[in-house]
Write a protein that holds these residues in place. Structure first.
Motif, PDB file in Angstrom:
ATOM      1  N   GLN A 138     -13.837 -15.187   1.100  1.00 36.69           N
ATOM      2  CA  GLN A 138     -14.297 -15.059   2.488  1.00 36.69           C
ATOM      3  C   GLN A 138     -15.810 -14.879   2.538  1.00 36.69           C
ATOM      4  OE1 GLN A 138     -11.674 -11.798   3.430  1.00 36.69           O
ATOM      5  NE2 GLN A 138     -10.524 -13.061   4.880  1.00 36.69           N
TER       6      GLN A 138
ATOM      7  N   THR B  92      -2.427 -25.194   6.871  1.00 33.14           N
ATOM      8  CA  THR B  92      -2.918 -23.825   6.701  1.00 33.14           C
ATOM      9  C   THR B  92      -4.244 -23.773   5.977  1.00 33.14           C
ATOM     10  OG1 THR B  92      -1.713 -23.631   4.643  1.00 33.14           O
ATOM     11  CG2 THR B  92      -0.597 -22.889   6.627  1.00 33.14           C
ATOM     12  N   ASP B  93      -5.000 -24.863   6.012  1.00 36.48           N
ATOM     13  CA  ASP B  93      -6.174 -24.936   5.162  1.00 36.48           C
ATOM     14  C   ASP B  93      -7.327 -24.051   5.613  1.00 36.48           C
ATOM     15  OD1 ASP B  93      -6.986 -25.978   2.778  1.00 36.48           O
ATOM     16  OD2 ASP B  93      -8.406 -27.306   3.775  1.00 36.48           O
TER      17      ASP B  93
ATOM     18  N   ASN C  81     -12.666 -27.476  -0.330  1.00 38.96           N
ATOM     19  CA  ASN C  81     -12.213 -28.273   0.816  1.00 38.96           C
ATOM     20  C   ASN C  81     -13.114 -28.068   2.032  1.00 38.96           C
ATOM     21  OD1 ASN C  81     -10.119 -29.417  -0.568  1.00 38.96           O
ATOM     22  ND2 ASN C  81      -8.544 -28.088   0.283  1.00 38.96           N
TER      23      ASN C  81
ATOM     24  N   THR D 196       1.486 -27.065   3.231  1.00 35.86           N
ATOM     25  CA  THR D 196       0.227 -26.323   3.186  1.00 35.86           C
ATOM     26  C   THR D 196      -0.873 -27.052   3.939  1.00 35.86           C
ATOM     27  OG1 THR D 196      -0.113 -27.278   1.021  1.00 35.86           O
ATOM     28  CG2 THR D 196       0.556 -24.988   1.094  1.00 35.86           C
TER      29      THR D 196
ATOM     30  N   GLY E 200      -7.520 -21.151   5.704  1.00 36.41           N
ATOM     31  CA  GLY E 200      -7.644 -19.965   4.874  1.00 36.41           C
ATOM     32  C   GLY E 200      -6.743 -18.868   5.373  1.00 36.41           C
ATOM     33  N   GLU E 201      -6.663 -18.698   6.668  1.00 34.73           N
ATOM     34  CA  GLU E 201      -5.749 -17.703   7.212  1.00 34.73           C
ATOM     35  C   GLU E 201      -4.480 -18.449   7.597  1.00 34.73           C
ATOM     36  OE1 GLU E 201      -6.853 -14.581   7.432  1.00 34.73           O
ATOM     37  OE2 GLU E 201      -8.864 -15.172   6.797  1.00 34.73           O
ATOM     38  N   ARG E 202      -3.352 -17.781   7.450  1.00 40.63           N
ATOM     39  CA  ARG E 202      -2.136 -18.423   7.925  1.00 40.63           C
ATOM     40  C   ARG E 202      -2.097 -18.347   9.446  1.00 40.63           C
ATOM     41  NH1 ARG E 202       2.490 -19.772   5.366  1.00 40.63           N
ATOM     42  NH2 ARG E 202       3.998 -18.763   6.700  1.00 40.63           N
TER      43      ARG E 202
ATOM     44  N   SER F  48      -7.351 -20.659  -6.752  1.00 37.52           N
ATOM     45  CA  SER F  48      -6.741 -21.004  -5.459  1.00 37.52           C
ATOM     46  C   SER F  48      -7.757 -20.835  -4.331  1.00 37.52           C
ATOM     47  CB  SER F  48      -5.491 -20.160  -5.207  1.00 37.52           C
ATOM     48  OG  SER F  48      -5.826 -18.828  -4.933  1.00 37.52           O
ATOM     49  N   ILE F  49      -8.648 -19.861  -4.484  1.00 37.32           N
ATOM     50  CA  ILE F  49      -9.678 -19.608  -3.484  1.00 37.32           C
ATOM     51  C   ILE F  49     -10.782 -20.664  -3.606  1.00 37.32           C
ATOM     52  CG2 ILE F  49     -11.310 -17.879  -2.626  1.00 37.32           C
ATOM     53  CD1 ILE F  49      -8.334 -17.044  -2.513  1.00 37.32           C
TER      54      ILE F  49
ATOM     55  N   ALA G  49     -10.382 -23.671  -4.451  1.00 38.90           N
ATOM     56  CA  ALA G  49      -9.910 -24.896  -3.803  1.00 38.90           C
ATOM     57  C   ALA G  49     -10.158 -24.836  -2.297  1.00 38.90           C
ATOM     58  CB  ALA G  49      -8.426 -25.100  -4.099  1.00 38.90           C
ATOM     59  N   GLN G  50      -9.930 -23.680  -1.687  1.00 38.85           N
ATOM     60  CA  GLN G  50     -10.196 -23.541  -0.246  1.00 38.85           C
ATOM     61  C   GLN G  50     -11.664 -23.820   0.052  1.00 38.85           C
ATOM     62  OE1 GLN G  50      -9.197 -19.509   0.822  1.00 38.85           O
ATOM     63  NE2 GLN G  50      -7.009 -19.742   0.410  1.00 38.85           N
TER      64      GLN G  50
END
Lengths: 324, 357
Positions: free
Chosen positions: B158, B351-352, B194, B348, B354-356, B187-188, B190-191
């Protein structure tokens, strides 16, 4: 194959948090085998290693349950004196950052010799010979000269080799390596990994390799335990983890790595972030980030066998049948 | 697309270490680098510790004065720019740092942090700045209420989003990312990759990516420059570089990458030793002491960075060597497993942020 180390239901709590940071973690390591524990920051992989070595900083951390049988003795209940005898002897650990785990005031030779003399009766000259032999085995150039140098005079890769030399000086039966190459450049990492594999092959030691790098896992592991938020969510032979991953977190990890093949897909990501100790969810700890979660995920799924030796903690596994 | 926006010409940075009882030592951290970044591309600079890539980043940002050579922005020499021109330049040329923990002032709220570059450059009224900051916050996948919180309340991923919002709020032309995702879990990471890719496309940015992770570079870069001991030793379109490296050092980097696939070749340590001390680089080709292909003249003749097809390479024998790259075929997955991944991809997608939702 009988296990060299059998960890059962290891749980670790931190003062002030309601739920344990490491929760009922179990795994085995056999002689000559490499178990990779993989997971991201805060999944409890390093805490697990520290607990095995008796190095948890208590307080605030506390082991609240579990056993760890190493050669038929429980590491967690043996007297501290006996544990000290094992540590650095039959059981040794390699840390990520060699600079903070080597003594800056001692020469490399003195540190290795000290480790040798702590565990066996020998003269200072013999210990020194052993230190020199170890520096040769980890292929440090000009070992006679390095013996006399202090850690700060060595490059990162050489320091990590010196630490490996120290860890292996007493022919440990079990080696625990916590991110041993994470701080190294890629060409130096390849050298150090190479070295660890060949030394392990020579000695037949069991190894627990803790890493976040799935590339390292694919190259070195015999078996893998994937940890998430303090629990093992999937475990099995390395081929099962890469070719037949079952847990949504394992799938997400594999999908989020940029492909070296040059395929320019948008990376699939695991939404959200890892829970903090204060916000560990009830039930399945991955559920708040899981695209397949449902109401039944409020109950923690057991680590159940889905194929021989391959276990997964997910109510939805296999996903293509149960979540489609 | 071929218009050059940022250019280094004969760029050199020397650091002198004064010593009391010995002659001063000089390190050439960047030693005669020529490169040209084209508008709209992602240009990556890769290399191991001490190769000079971070010094390059600082030079390109004009945060550091070169010892020799120049940095040109849109064809203008940055060394000759007035205070005013430099301020305008810094609006156009922004940076994302590696460490999201140390690059954000802990005493400022996130909203204030994102507004700060606008304030510094005197852009908009207070109200417009607040609106712009809120918009950037949303674009990097954070929620409006996050504006009132402080950096310590955020995770690493974040915070890096905050760093990106701050870098992009002034609407820059060029963004230099100095290891922008190296401190993040995969995994973070990758966010954040993107988000960077999406914003680059939306805002028409040029991205200069300084990194050591070849997988990240493979994924993001159009062209790649490989640095060794302060020099660019190879520059090529990313696909060509990974398929067939022309410089032995590039090939060694490729061979050393651990590939996350069963049955892939294991990481190979094709290089002995570590990069030599930059205080006393070897004569001739700087790579020759570690090069498995070095010949007699490599010890004495320094190879220039010369054009070779679409690429530039600094090796006397680039034409004759056939060096292995990274195989591009991936093994097919079992049908059940392929369906599993397809389901994951489908679910997924939404939900990109970052927050669902």
């Amino acid at each position: 194959m009988s296990a060299l180390l059998e960890v059962r239901d290891l749980s670790i709590a931190i003062a002030g948090a309601e739920r344990p940071l490491v929760d009922h973690v179990s795994f085995d390591v056999a002689a000559g085998e490499t178990l990779c524990i993989v997971g991201e920051s805060g999944c409890g992989k390093s805490l697990t290693a520290l607990a095995l070595m008796g190095l948890l900083s208590d307080p605030p951390l506390r082991r609240i349950g579990g056993t760890a049988r190493f050669r038929d003795r429980d590491l967690f209940t043996m007297p501290p004196r006996e544990l000290r005898g094992l540590r650095g002897g039959e059981m040794a650990m390699i840390f990520q950052e060699p600079m903070t785990s080597l003594n800056p005031a001692l020469t490399v030779g003195d540190q290795i010799a000290e480790a040798v003399r702590t565990h066996r009766a020998c003269s200072p000259a013999e210990a020194r010979d052993r230190a020199l032999e170890m520096l040769r085995r980890v292929r440090i150039p000009a070992p006679e000269k390095r013996l006399e140098e202090h850690p700060h005079a060595l490059s990162g890769g050489m320091r990590q080799r010196a630490m490996i030399a120290m860890a292996l000086a007493n022919d440990p039966a079990l080696l625990i390596a916590d991110e041993p190459t994470t701080a190294l450049d890629v060409t130096v990492q390849a050298q150090v990994l190479d070295l660890m594999v060949s030394l392990q092959r020579e000695s037949g030691a069991g190894m627990i390799l803790i890493t976040h790098d799935l590339g390292v896992v694919a190259g070195l592991a015999d078996r893998v335990a994937v940890m998430y938020a303090g629990r093992v969510v999937e475990t099995g032979p390395v081929a099962a983890i890469f070719d037949d991953p079952q847990h949504p977190y394992t799938l997400g990890l594999i999908r989020s790595i940029p492909a070296l093949s040059g395929e320019r897909r948008r990376l699939v990501t695991v939404p959200g972030t890892v829970p903090t100790p204060a916000t560990m969810p009830e039930g399945c700890r991955f559920a708040p980030r899981c695209p397949f979660a449902g109401t039944d995920c409020r109950a923690a799924p057991p680590l159940a066998e889905i194929a021989p030796g391959h276990r997964v903690a997910c109510h939805r596994a296999p996903i293509e049948e149960k979540a489609a | 697309m071929n218009e050059v926006v940022l250019e280094a010409v004969g760029l050199e940075k020397r650091f002198t270490r004064k010593r009391l009882f010995a002659p001063d030592t000089v390190v050439r951290a960047v030693n005669g680098v020529d490169l040209a970044v084209r508008r709209g591309e992602t240009y990556a600079i890769v290399g191991e510790s001490g190769c000079g890539k971070s010094t390059m980043a600082r030079l390109l940002l004009t945060l550091m004065k070169p010892s020799d050579g120049t940095v040109l922005y849109e064809g203008r020499d940055t060394a000759g720019m007035s205070e005013r021109e430099l301020r305008a330049l810094r609006r156009d040329l922004q940076v994302i740092f590696q460490d999201p923990f140390s690059s954000l002032n802990p005493q400022m709220s996130v909203g204030a942090l994102i507004e700060e570059p606008l304030r510094v450059h005197g852009i908009g009224t207070a109200k417009e700045r607040r609106a712009k900051a809120a918009e950037m916050l949303a674009r990097v996948g954070l929620r409006p209420e996050h504006a009132d919180r402080y950096p310590h309340e955020f995770s690493g991923g974040q915070r890096q989003r905050i760093g990106i919002a701050r870098a992009l709020v002034t609407g820059p032309q060029v963004v230099i990312g100095d290891e922008p995702v190296s401190a993040l879990d995969v995994s973070i990471q990758a966010q954040v990759i993107n988000i960077l890719a999406a914003l680059k496309a939306e805002m028409g940015l040029t991205l200069v990516l300084i990194a050591h992770d070849l997988a990240v570079i493979r994924h993001m870069a159009d062209r790649v420059a490989v640095m060794y001991l302060g020099e660019v030793i190879e520059e090529a379109p990313a696909d060509d570089l990974f398929a067939r490296p022309a410089h032995p050092y590039t090939a060694a980097l490729m061979a050393a990458i651990p590939i996350p696939e069963i049955g892939a070749r294991p990481p190979a340590a094709t290089l002995e030793g570590e990069p030599p001390n930059p205080v006393a680089p070897p004569p001739g080709c700087r790579f020759h002491p570690r090069c498995p292909h070095a010949r007699e003249n490599c010890r004495t003749d320094r190879p220039a960075l010369r054009p070779l097809g679409d690429r530039r390479v600094a090796c006397h024998y680039a034409e004759e060597l056939t060096l292995p790259g990274i195989a591009t075929e991936t093994r097919p997955r079992a049908p059940g497993v392929a369906r599993r991944f397809a389901l994951l991809d489908a679910r997924t997608k939404e939900t990109d942020g970052g927050e669902r939702p």
